[in-house]
Design an enzyme around this catalytic site. Structure first.
Site, PDB file in Angstrom:
ATOM      1  N   HIS A 134       0.745  -1.156   0.079  1.00  0.00           N
ATOM      2  CA  HIS A 134       0.146  -0.095   0.002  1.00  0.00           C
ATOM      3  C   HIS A 134       0.641   1.246  -0.024  1.00  0.00           C
ATOM      4  O   HIS A 134       0.368   2.327  -0.313  1.00  0.00           O
ATOM      5  CB  HIS A 134      -0.945  -0.024   1.175  1.00  0.00           C
ATOM      6  N   GLY A 135       1.912   1.052   0.540  1.00  0.00           N
ATOM      7  CA  GLY A 135       2.839   2.318   0.779  1.00  0.00           C
ATOM      8  C   GLY A 135       4.078   2.174   1.399  1.00  0.00           C
ATOM      9  O   GLY A 135       4.049   1.236   2.243  1.00  0.00           O
TER      10      GLY A 135
END
Lengths: 473, 382
Positions: free
Chosen positions: A331-332
């Protein structure tokens, strides 16, 4: 390019006109060419030079897969080397753009822990839109070809269309080659029923995004910092975390729903990505309902190759934790995403250890399942707090205020603001009743009336922001 | 690829790994045998199926419900006073005619910084380059300087001018970057010293720093299209959030700002009628900070290099001074401070002047500035 923009509306009208003319029957090549050009324009609208990155990534995988096919099943070593080359190039580009800054930060933090001072020069790079999504799509293709589950594609342009197809390019659903490629040489006569279904999905998705997510975002953005300030009330923090869990669902599910609807209108079908995740009774079931295409990707290309649940109990738990940590990192590049993944991984392991994941036969008593369902949704809510916060410290303070803060009845405006959660509540209630066969599917007339009401809502109650949260991933 | 007939011959097998609800939601999954095993989803409508009702029935229901909602809400907002809200909605507001104005700011976006910095509007760039008097400052200056007062005065003097202020509390760094980028050499620069020196970059200046010329053109194209579409839609369907606001967040009524290509003045629409009297704080403000002194001197040095003179002013506001007062900067730099004494000032939002006060202030300010402005060819004198 954003779905909620007039530039996209103009692009889609052009493509849909092609669908109605050159894309009506089996005259495939011109229609596919229009789709490909539109997809590249869609992607280049963000940063034009990144189209080269997308095409380059597709070319590497196309060539690697074709070479694997030519090598044949007997030359396993060559096939493996080609797979490794493909993985390294794809994951290398992903790591360079997405995790370079995080790795530098982690190195500085480690050096600080060791008492040393390290300064890594920061890189100011714009993250290529949807890089995590299309990287996973290309990886699924090369891995499937390597495993012999898919024949390599002969036509590069068709393969490029699979990678770059604009409805699902930047935020999923993550479509596998084995789902998409067979749809290309199919007759795609436009039928009214399919058209209605596509329009219904597009309107529902836009409603989720523009009315629910964007208005919930106004509250979340306005108040999030207050929730970790000293003296925040537990009631307030609970309300705010519910607002964010609604926002992220409406935002992401909205995007996926629009993507599926656009796919229908253009003659393609994408897998379902969300199925009322907040009615899940177990963590396992949550991941069968939330971002379904990502969870099945992680299952098939990561969890199962790691050994899945075929080894010892301890190995299974380690696998679950590792997969969810990587899911968080996907996701990041931030510690907060790692924490989010770790919470889900630990909860999945605990659930499996207690045997609460079973859906049939040996499943626990009804009251145990009910109590566990509450635990599941509370843990999901806590994980969202880490997902949204800027730092682990901020999130931990938020959660601690939620636990030890004072409970007071919610104010009138807090209650009124949950109006934007009510469509999501209705969706989940409908899904819950449908799961138990207590309701028939929505009829054509009901859908049409609902679509009209949602269109009115889109025109008259739209919120202020328009960027999708998952665009940054 | 297997034909539909071949496909029907194959056994329909639900993939065992797919949960039942997925199968129910997505339809049956066919396993097609060719050289390799590949899965495909069955397209809905691939088999001929008949509607229980006429095929146009959903479309008719959709149109009936939507038209009823639109007409109903229109009737309600016309007949029930409480459904109208306290004033004109933002988007249904007036837009200046004649094509001289471009959209600078609206409820969902801000284009002004991009248009000027990236020069996406050729006429704006040309006017900025040829201006002999530049006005710099924040949105308070843009609200306060009224074209109906500036235009006749500068036309009489035959002096080209441009109001190069920026919203979002923009300070000195961004205008300085524009002066350097376009190599501007105005004779006179008038600065609204209201948190201007040493104030850093606004959020939009940061966005400009990250963006490219392509992104700026794209932003302007999308912004203008979205703005016009919303203006037309809101004539038909009111935006209830603009009428009633969000619960707890209240009315966040924004304004539309259109900038004149000719002289850079802003037209505000709608400019709220509500007014509140205020007394402007002292022009002394707090003592100069070290960063402010350095920034002011750097700015002055840049103007000296370009042969420009500096005049300071201060647009009255009820807000406390964000930095040192303009009088202190004028003393530090040894430049004139032109102020305008206007009795009974009012504001509509506790920050910017109301329309009437802006006009009065502009008139008085222009009178005060007159001695500093001369016709082209002759030197600007204090």
């Amino acid at each position: 390019m954003n779905f909620v923009s007039w530039a996209f509306a103009a692009l889609f009208l052009v493509v849909f006109a092609a669908r109605l003319t050159i894309g009506r029957r089996k005259i495939e090549t011109p229609y596919l060419a229009v789709l490909l050009v539109a997809s590249l324009v869609f992607y280049g609208w963000h940063v034009p030079s990144y189209v080269a990155l997308l095409v380059g990534s597709a070319l590497v995988d196309f060539l690697a897969a074709r070479a694997m096919g030519e090598a044949g099943p007997d030359r396993q070593r060559v096939r493996r080397a080609l797979l490794v080359a493909s993985l390294v190039s794809n994951l290398g580009v992903l790591a360079f753009f997405k995790y370079g800054g995080f790795a530098a930060q982690a190195a500085e933090d480690l050096a600080a822990l060791a008492g040393a001072s390290l300064r890594v020069p920061a890189m100011q790079l714009v993250l290529p839109m949807g890089i995590s999504f299309y990287t996973f799509q290309t990886l699924s293709y090369t891995i499937d070809v390597y495993r012999g589950e898919l024949a390599p594609v002969r036509n590069f342009w068709r393969f490029l269309l699979f990678i770059s197809f604009f409805p699902q390019l930047v935020a999923g659903p993550i479509v596998r080659a084995s789902e998409f490629l067979p749809q290309m040489p199919r007759p795609r006569r436009l039928r009214l029923r399919v058209f209605y279904e596509g329009v219904w999905l597009v309107i529902a998705g836009l409603f989720l995004k523009m009315v629910c997510a964007d208005n919930l975002a106004a509250y979340v953005d306005e108040h999030w910092a207050r929730a970790s300030a000293p003296g925040a009330e537990a009631t307030f923090n609970l309300w705010l975390s519910l607002m964010f869990s609604g926002q992220i669902f409406a935002d992401f599910c909205g995007y996926s729903t629009i993507a599926r609807g656009l796919g229908y209108l253009l003659g393609f079908r994408f897998p379902l990505n969300f199925n009322a995740p907040y009615i899940a009774g177990t963590f396992k079931n949550f991941w069968e309902r939330w971002h379904i295409t990502l969870s099945r990707w992680l299952r098939d290309y990561l969890y199962v190759p790691l050994g899945g649940n075929r080894g010892s109990r301890a190995r299974t738990y380690v696998n679950l934790l590792a997969v969810m940590l990587l899911g968080g990192l996907w996701h990041g590049a931030a510690y907060t995403f790692l924490a989010w993944g770790a919470i889900h991984g630990l909860c999945l392991a605990v659930e499996r250890g207690l045997g609460l994941h079973r859906q049939n036969g040996l499943r626990p008593a009804r009251w145990v399942r009910g109590a566990w369902a509450v635990v599941v949704q509370v843990a999901v809510l806590v994980a969202w707090i880490y997902f949204r916060s800027d730092t682990i410290g901020e999130a931990t303070t938020f959660v601690s205020q939620l636990i030890v803060g004072t409970w007071r009845p919610p104010t009138g405006w807090m209650v009124a603001s949950t109006l934007f959660l009510s469509p999501l509540l209705a969706m989940h209630l409908h899904a819950w009743l449908r799961d138990r066969h207590l309701l028939p599917p929505l009829g054509a007339g009901t859908k049409a009336a609902l679509a009209a009401a949602m269109t009115y809502g889109i025109l008259s109650v739209y919120g202020g922001t328009s960027d999708f949260i998952y665009f940054q991933f | 690829m297997a034909s539909p007939r071949v496909r029907r011959r194959h056994a329909e097998i639900a993939a065992p790994s797919e949960p039942e609800w997925l199968r129910a939601a997505c339809g049956p999954i066919y396993r097609i045998s060719r050289k390799k095993l590949i899965y495909t989803w069955k397209m809905p409508g691939a088999r001929r199926s008949s509607f229980a009702l006429a095929p146009s029935f959903p479309a008719a229901v959709f149109a009936t419900v939507l038209v009823s909602a639109v007409v109903g809400s229109d009737v309600l907002s016309r007949t029930v006073p409480t459904m109208r809200g306290p004033g004109p909605t933002t988007m249904a507001a007036w837009r200046p005619s004649g094509g001289d104005h471009y959209l600078a700011n609206d409820v969902s976006g801000h284009l002004d910084h991009h248009v000027i910095y990236f020069g996406t509007d050729a006429e704006v760039t040309a006017r900025v380059r040829t201006a002999e008097v530049l006005f710099l400052g924040n949105s308070r200056l843009l609200f306060a300087l009224r074209p109906e007062e500036l235009r006749p005065f500068f036309a009489a003097q035959s002096v080209p001018y441009y109001v190069l202020g920026f919203g979002y509390r923009e300070a000195d760094r961004f205008p300085l970057a524009i002066i350097r980028k376009f190599d501007l050499r105005p004779r006179l620069v008038v600065v609204n010293a209201d948190g201007f020196f040493g104030g850093g970059l606004s959020e939009w200046a940061e966005v400009v720093n990250r963006d490219t010329p392509f992104a700026a053109r794209k932003r302007q194209l999308e912004g203008e299209a979205a703005h016009e579409a919303r203006r037309n839609i809101e004539r038909l369907v009111p935006n209830w959030l603009q009428v009633f606001g969000l619960p707890g967040l209240g009315l966040r009524r924004s304004f539309n700002a259109y900038r004149s290509r000719t002289d850079g003045t802003w037209e505000i629409s709608p400019w709220p009628d509500a007014t509140k009297a205020f007394v402007a704080p002292s022009l002394e403000g707090r003592a100069l900070a070290r960063g402010e002194v350095a920034a002011a001197r750097e700015f002055m040095a840049e103007l000296d290099v370009r042969g420009s003179r500096l005049v300071l002013t201060h647009v009255p506001t009820p807000e406390p001074m964000p930095g040192a007062g303009p009088a202190r900067f004028a003393e530090l730099l040894g430049v004139p401070l032109v102020t305008a004494a206007v009795p009974a000032l009012t504001t509509h939002d506790n920050s910017h002047l109301s329309q009437g006060s802006a006009r009065d202030w502009s008139r008085a300010f222009v009178a005060g500035l007159a001695p500093h402005v001369r016709a082209p060819g002759s030197p600007t004198t204090p």
